[in-house]
Design a protein around this motif. Structure first.
Motif, PDB file in Angstrom:
ATOM      1  N   ARG A  32      12.951  58.707  43.635  1.00  0.00           N
ATOM      2  CA  ARG A  32      13.454  58.583  45.014  1.00  0.00           C
ATOM      3  C   ARG A  32      14.935  58.209  45.047  1.00  0.00           C
ATOM      4  O   ARG A  32      15.660  58.629  45.940  1.00  0.00           O
ATOM      5  CB  ARG A  32      12.606  57.573  45.792  1.00  0.00           C
ATOM      6  N   ALA A  39      16.699  61.421  44.391  1.00  0.00           N
ATOM      7  CA  ALA A  39      16.596  62.340  45.540  1.00  0.00           C
ATOM      8  C   ALA A  39      17.413  61.864  46.732  1.00  0.00           C
ATOM      9  O   ALA A  39      17.445  62.539  47.748  1.00  0.00           O
ATOM     10  CB  ALA A  39      15.130  62.480  45.939  1.00  0.00           C
ATOM     11  N   THR A  40      18.043  60.693  46.640  1.00  0.00           N
ATOM     12  CA  THR A  40      18.825  60.036  47.716  1.00  0.00           C
ATOM     13  C   THR A  40      17.945  59.447  48.809  1.00  0.00           C
ATOM     14  O   THR A  40      18.440  59.119  49.883  1.00  0.00           O
ATOM     15  CB  THR A  40      19.905  60.947  48.363  1.00  0.00           C
ATOM     16  N   ALA A  41      16.645  59.312  48.540  1.00  0.00           N
ATOM     17  CA  ALA A  41      15.770  58.686  49.531  1.00  0.00           C
ATOM     18  C   ALA A  41      15.906  57.164  49.486  1.00  0.00           C
ATOM     19  O   ALA A  41      15.585  56.486  50.459  1.00  0.00           O
ATOM     20  CB  ALA A  41      14.321  59.078  49.279  1.00  0.00           C
ATOM     21  N   ARG A  71      18.623  53.910  47.991  1.00  0.00           N
ATOM     22  CA  ARG A  71      19.910  53.594  47.375  1.00  0.00           C
ATOM     23  C   ARG A  71      19.677  52.658  46.187  1.00  0.00           C
ATOM     24  O   ARG A  71      18.885  51.718  46.296  1.00  0.00           O
ATOM     25  CB  ARG A  71      20.810  52.864  48.374  1.00  0.00           C
ATOM     26  N   ARG A  93      21.767  66.556  48.020  1.00  0.00           N
ATOM     27  CA  ARG A  93      20.642  67.141  48.763  1.00  0.00           C
ATOM     28  C   ARG A  93      20.731  68.673  48.831  1.00  0.00           C
ATOM     29  O   ARG A  93      19.734  69.343  49.029  1.00  0.00           O
ATOM     30  CB  ARG A  93      20.558  66.534  50.170  1.00  0.00           C
ATOM     31  N   GLU A  94      21.931  69.202  48.676  1.00  0.00           N
ATOM     32  CA  GLU A  94      22.075  70.669  48.661  1.00  0.00           C
ATOM     33  C   GLU A  94      21.547  71.267  47.353  1.00  0.00           C
ATOM     34  O   GLU A  94      21.194  72.437  47.301  1.00  0.00           O
ATOM     35  CB  GLU A  94      23.551  71.055  48.809  1.00  0.00           C
ATOM     36  N   PHE A 130      12.869  67.375  46.176  1.00  0.00           N
ATOM     37  CA  PHE A 130      11.940  66.323  45.772  1.00  0.00           C
ATOM     38  C   PHE A 130      10.567  66.608  46.365  1.00  0.00           C
ATOM     39  O   PHE A 130      10.450  66.851  47.568  1.00  0.00           O
ATOM     40  CB  PHE A 130      12.471  64.973  46.272  1.00  0.00           C
ATOM     41  N   SER A 145       2.862  62.733  48.676  1.00  0.00           N
ATOM     42  CA  SER A 145       2.365  63.322  49.925  1.00  0.00           C
ATOM     43  C   SER A 145       3.013  64.694  50.079  1.00  0.00           C
ATOM     44  O   SER A 145       4.208  64.840  49.845  1.00  0.00           O
ATOM     45  CB  SER A 145       2.755  62.411  51.093  1.00  0.00           C
ATOM     46  N   PRO A 146       2.223  65.723  50.476  1.00  0.00           N
ATOM     47  CA  PRO A 146       2.831  67.061  50.568  1.00  0.00           C
ATOM     48  C   PRO A 146       3.934  67.137  51.623  1.00  0.00           C
ATOM     49  O   PRO A 146       4.827  67.970  51.522  1.00  0.00           O
ATOM     50  CB  PRO A 146       1.665  67.966  50.957  1.00  0.00           C
ATOM     51  N   GLY A 147       3.887  66.258  52.636  1.00  0.00           N
ATOM     52  CA  GLY A 147       4.947  66.234  53.643  1.00  0.00           C
ATOM     53  C   GLY A 147       5.024  67.507  54.465  1.00  0.00           C
ATOM     54  O   GLY A 147       6.107  68.007  54.744  1.00  0.00           O
ATOM     55  N   ARG A 203       7.555  75.442  49.753  1.00  0.00           N
ATOM     56  CA  ARG A 203       8.721  74.896  50.460  1.00  0.00           C
ATOM     57  C   ARG A 203       9.817  74.508  49.463  1.00  0.00           C
ATOM     58  O   ARG A 203      10.999  74.794  49.675  1.00  0.00           O
ATOM     59  CB  ARG A 203       8.297  73.660  51.269  1.00  0.00           C
ATOM     60  N   GLN A 246      13.790  76.185  48.729  1.00  0.00           N
ATOM     61  CA  GLN A 246      15.055  75.454  48.685  1.00  0.00           C
ATOM     62  C   GLN A 246      15.960  75.903  47.531  1.00  0.00           C
ATOM     63  O   GLN A 246      17.136  75.605  47.531  1.00  0.00           O
ATOM     64  CB  GLN A 246      14.789  73.940  48.577  1.00  0.00           C
TER      65      GLN A 246
END
Lengths: 226, 217
Positions: free
Chosen positions: A50, A53-55, A57, A78-79, A83, A87-89, A146, A150
């Motif tokens: 995380r 992934a920048t989720a 800090r 993020r570009e 991640f 959870s599939p989200g 998904r 990306q």
């Protein structure tokens, strides 16, 4: 100077109040490599993913993805990075097709890829059904589609095999192999060492937030210990 | 990456989920109607109390509706996925804002109809009321989107939301009530249009910037 490897961390740490989730983690994942992250529950695997992934800090140290700092250049990270968490989200109130169209719009990808990706994930027959009618495995396949949409250079996977059958496992392998071929990198955290072994080239072991070992040499040994 | 495409995608997603689930409009509308009914009973259903009852019910319904979108993301585990997409997070704010404005307009229209029936309120000055509702919706939508993101990570979020939202939106309540009264009586509106415009400008300018900071955590 920017690190050249797709994933680099230097003395990375993360605290949640008094709890130390990561401490002094120094990692390097080279181009075309899939790193298997091993460790017991609470060892810091998800926290590390995380942070990359920048989720989250980091509270200490630094991390770079494709040479970009995860804190000061999070938008660039993020570009280039995707991640997939435990959870599939995916939105249960949307259809599979609508979920992927949303992802395509948010990533700036053409919507014509959506039908192709639903076919890749084996979901073309249920594409226009609400996701709340999908099984867990189908939701995870949709999440894999998904992530593939990306087109990331760095892929971060947290327990990607949960709920997946053999065909789903093959999709994970295909996704990882594709990124490795494009000279990207994958960091994969799992307890399912045997399924991960087929796609991973290196291993890192975490315990209580500390990196015990990392490298290519210990892969076979680490997997057989599981 | 085109910002408008991202904004439209988020708004479309929120509105589709709302259309299929009706989990913001129905509870918030029912709550607003109940408030209107209680205030009608307390005030004796006199026409002079109608503007206050309408705007209080709209504001209380807006608290519920604003929090619902963020709650939905939390329940489905999609909040993090949404935040980790590439591109500016301001686009997410505008998408959410747009969808919330549509929901608030539907609520305001429904509650206005209920107010006319319950209070036997006059319907003249509809143009003023519509303009006031549009301006109020824009500001309430921005405040709601920002505050819902702020409380999303807090365990007591649903409790905190009205505590933050209601005091912050008092200017909209006052302006809405005064403008509705002047619309009915034909008296000059005074400074209340300015109050609504300043409120909107403040939240529409500051909202997206603060949203980015808030979701960054």
């Amino acid at each position: 100077m920017r690190p050249l490897d797709p994933v680099v961390t230097d003395a990375l740490g993360r605290r949640f109040g008094a709890v130390v989730a990561l401490r002094g983690v120094g990692l390097r994942v080279g181009e075309g490599t899939c790193l298997l992250l091993l460790g017991p529950n609470g060892s810091g695997k998800t926290t590390l993913l995380r942070v990359l992934a920048t989720a989250l800090r980091p509270t200490e140290g630094r991390a770079w993805v494709c040479g970009y700092d995860v804190v000061s250049e999070g938008h660039r990270v993020r570009e280039l990075c995707a991640f997939l968490g435990t959870s599939p989200g995916v939105y249960a109130g949307l259809t599979g097709f609508e979920n992927l169209c949303l992802a395509a719009d948010l990533c700036g990808r053409p919507r014509r890829q959506v039908a192709e990706l639903l076919g890749w994930a084996g979901l073309e027959q249920v594409a226009h059904r609400l996701v709340r009618t999908y099984s867990l495995g189908m939701r995870r396949r949709l999440a894999l589609a998904r992530v593939r949409l990306q087109e990331p250079r760095v892929l971060l996977l947290d327990e990607p095999f949960v709920g997946l059958d053999e065909e789903g496992t093959r999709l994970v392998g295909e996704l990882v192999t594709g990124i490795k071929k494009q000279k990207g990198a994958v960091v994969l955290a799992t307890h399912d060492r045997h399924r991960a072994r087929a796609v991973c080239d290196a291993v890192a072991e975490l315990e209580s937030g500390t990196l015990l070992s990392s490298g290519t040499a210990g892969l076979a040994g680490a997997v057989s210990r599981g | 990456m085109k910002a408008w495409r991202r904004v439209a995608a988020v708004a479309r997603k929120d509105l589709l989920l709302e259309w299929r689930g009706r989990d913001a409009v129905l509870p918030a509308g029912s709550f607003g109607f109940a408030v209107l009914l209680v205030l009608g009973l307390v005030s004796g259903g006199g026409g002079e109390a109608a503007p206050s009852a309408l705007w209080v019910s709209v504001l209380l319904a807006a608290v519920l509706a604003a929090g619902r979108g963020a709650d939905r993301e939390g329940e489905e585990g999609t909040r993090e996925v949404l935040l980790l997409y590439p591109g500016s997070r301001e686009d997410l704010f505008w998408g959410r804002w747009l969808a919330l404005c549509v929901v608030l307009l539907v609520l305001a229209a429904g509650l206005w109809c209920a107010q006319v029936l319950l209070f036997d309120a006059p319907t003249r000055g509809a143009g003023v009321l519509i303009l006031a509702a549009l301006l109020a919706t824009a500001g309430l939508g921005a405040a709601g989107t920002l505050l819902a993101a702020l409380v999303a990570h807090v365990r007591a979020g649903p409790l905190l939301m009205p505590l933050l939202f209601l005091p912050a939106t008092v200017p909209v309540l006052l302006a809405g009530v005064r403008l509705s009264e002047t619309a009915a009586s034909g008296a000059p509106a005074g400074p209340w249009w300015g109050v609504l415009v300043v409120f909107d400008l403040l939240f529409l300018l500051v909202g997206p910037v603060l949203f980015e900071l808030v979701v960054e955590g």
